[in-house]
Design an enzyme around this catalytic site. Sequence first.
Site, mmCIF file in Angstrom:
data_model
loop_
_atom_site.group_PDB
_atom_site.id
_atom_site.type_symbol
_atom_site.label_atom_id
_atom_site.label_comp_id
_atom_site.label_asym_id
_atom_site.label_seq_id
_atom_site.Cartn_x
_atom_site.Cartn_y
_atom_site.Cartn_z
ATOM 1 N N HIS A 274 -3.928 -2.073 -3.490
ATOM 2 C CA HIS A 274 -2.711 -2.184 -2.687
ATOM 3 C C HIS A 274 -2.776 -1.155 -1.561
ATOM 4 O O HIS A 274 -2.117 -0.116 -1.600
ATOM 5 C CB HIS A 274 -1.475 -1.952 -3.563
ATOM 6 C CG HIS A 274 -0.191 -2.360 -2.904
ATOM 7 N ND1 HIS A 274 0.613 -3.356 -3.396
ATOM 8 C CD2 HIS A 274 0.437 -1.905 -1.794
ATOM 9 C CE1 HIS A 274 1.671 -3.505 -2.626
ATOM 10 N NE2 HIS A 274 1.588 -2.627 -1.638
ATOM 11 N N ASN A 297 -3.883 -6.943 -2.256
ATOM 12 C CA ASN A 297 -2.541 -7.037 -1.694
ATOM 13 C C ASN A 297 -2.616 -7.149 -0.180
ATOM 14 O O ASN A 297 -3.178 -6.286 0.492
ATOM 15 C CB ASN A 297 -1.718 -5.799 -2.060
ATOM 16 C CG ASN A 297 -0.387 -5.769 -1.333
ATOM 17 O OD1 ASN A 297 0.537 -6.492 -1.679
ATOM 18 N ND2 ASN A 297 -0.292 -4.953 -0.290
ATOM 19 N N GLU A 298 -2.086 -8.236 0.367
ATOM 20 C CA GLU A 298 -1.933 -8.433 1.810
ATOM 21 C C GLU A 298 -3.180 -8.025 2.595
ATOM 22 O O GLU A 298 -3.121 -7.185 3.506
ATOM 23 C CB GLU A 298 -0.712 -7.661 2.309
ATOM 24 C CG GLU A 298 0.585 -8.113 1.661
ATOM 25 C CD GLU A 298 1.818 -7.390 2.215
ATOM 26 O OE1 GLU A 298 1.633 -6.445 3.013
ATOM 27 O OE2 GLU A 298 2.941 -7.766 1.854
#
Length: 581
Positions: A274, A297-298
């Site tokens: 993350h 994450n993203e």
Amino acid sequence: MRMASIAALGLAIATQAQEIYLTTTGYTTRPQCTKSTASPSYHFQPFSYSLKETVRYATSIPSPTTTKTYAPVYEDAAKHLRTTVSTSSWGNWLPGQTVISATDSSNPYGQAAWSSMWLNAGLQNYTTTGIFSTTVSPTPVPTSELVLPPRDYFGPTDCYNFPDDFIFGVAGSAAQIEGAVALEGRSPSLLEKFASASCPKDYVTDENYFYYKQDIERLAAMGVEYYSFSIPWTRILPFVLPGTPVNKQAIDHYNDLIDTVLDAGMQPVVTMLHFDSPLVFVASDNIDRVPIWVTFNEPLLYAFNFQGVDNVIHAHAQVYRFYHEELKATGKMSLKLNDNFGVPKNPKNNSDIDAANRFNEMQLAFFADPIFLGKQYPDSILHTLPGARQLNKTELKFIGQTADFFAIDPYTATVVSPADEGITACAANKSSSNSLFPYCVNQETKNVYGWNIGYRSESYVYITPTYFREYLSYLWNTFRHPILVSEFGFPLWKESEKELSDQRYDSTRSTYYLSYMSEILRAIHEDGVHVMGALAWSFIDNWEFGQPSQFGIQGVDPKSQERFYKKSFFDLVDFVKARQR
């Protein structure tokens, strides 16, 4: 009627059909869904003041009598690793400490080597200590903290229930809540090095690393069912690479964190990366009791060039196949994507529609076409990004269908139209300094009539519930996997400058959450979209990469680390609980 009047009437009807969303709280039964047709009967009666406030008691799920497992225990899973690892523990990097204080300089993975990573990162003068230095034992949440806030007058009027298997919970990430960045063996990550020098750092944040038991106690008291968190790579493998020693303190810590979540009656959702990539430049840990895993994450935010995305996609597929094929694990795994849903500025203009399609394609399909559909990279990628190449048949077979659900962080929407010189001309000039390259579209927050797309927050988020519902339909019908809304939230304008009582009474955030949850219900029941769950960001105000935005449904006093519930937390929980069978 004149044409203008007819148009106005049509607009009014359309507005009524979409509903105006305001918040409510404190429902113990479902709202009435039919109107009374009885005539009023006027009469006098004795008057007395009545107490409107009620007390909400802890509604945590009972602790389970057994723990379900989804994969081999750590010791058995470690046997599948392609290198042998040992376990070690390191100390702390404290202000003023230098590598000279360690005497094991001949050991490539000793205390001196670990300390030198912090020294070389140039961070030796920061303040790393907070209030806590050991794990805090939890205490029950006082009933006085569980008193419902006053009810708002208007609220959602839907008549739907959530499916029995709907996942409801809250989310946070290690880099943004843990603090203790250089304690108990953690090595530097990119966030400590590259966060703006003028911004507050993540060195202390919410001290969740030592305070996690109390944080989980507070979530359980509110009836939260799922808790999404991340495990920092640099805690598990301080020296980053396969074959380097595993940090036993970290393994023990996250084992206990997972056990604490389960003992509270909740379920863990774990993200493996993350934003906190190791500064040196994948993880190993506690896989047996976790039902839902997220690999990245993203990645759009830190890997948006062709080689970066290509690496993420291959790495994700490798972890997915290791988990399911080698470990024979039965949990679910995906990666979290993000995209402020692109909607055409004028939905009747084909050029605007093409621009919105390109925008969503480059941000979502770039990852999702190979992973979810086993399809080639989109033409918009292959014809625009420098160095782009096609995936070969072997790669497509390896990458395809390596996700069990579609995780998305759909905070808001953005209005899209083509670049002024046109998409084709913009995309063709790869060396152009055009700020719109490579998307080659205009992005704005006003619709074709000049109105803001929704109510504005402190950050990029606008309240856009009807576009959110359209987004869910787009994802379901395009990528054909169950959808997990893995983050969504709203930072109020200058919330940090308000008095405590005003921070707690965050009705606008409630409007955001309840309108979005209402649209999830409509998407499920009216559009046939399989939405498997939603996780609110964030369960507490945290370190938003040095920015002042506060996304939390709980607040925190950074001096005392005292937590307080906000109204939106009660509203969100009550909304869901009133709509569970």
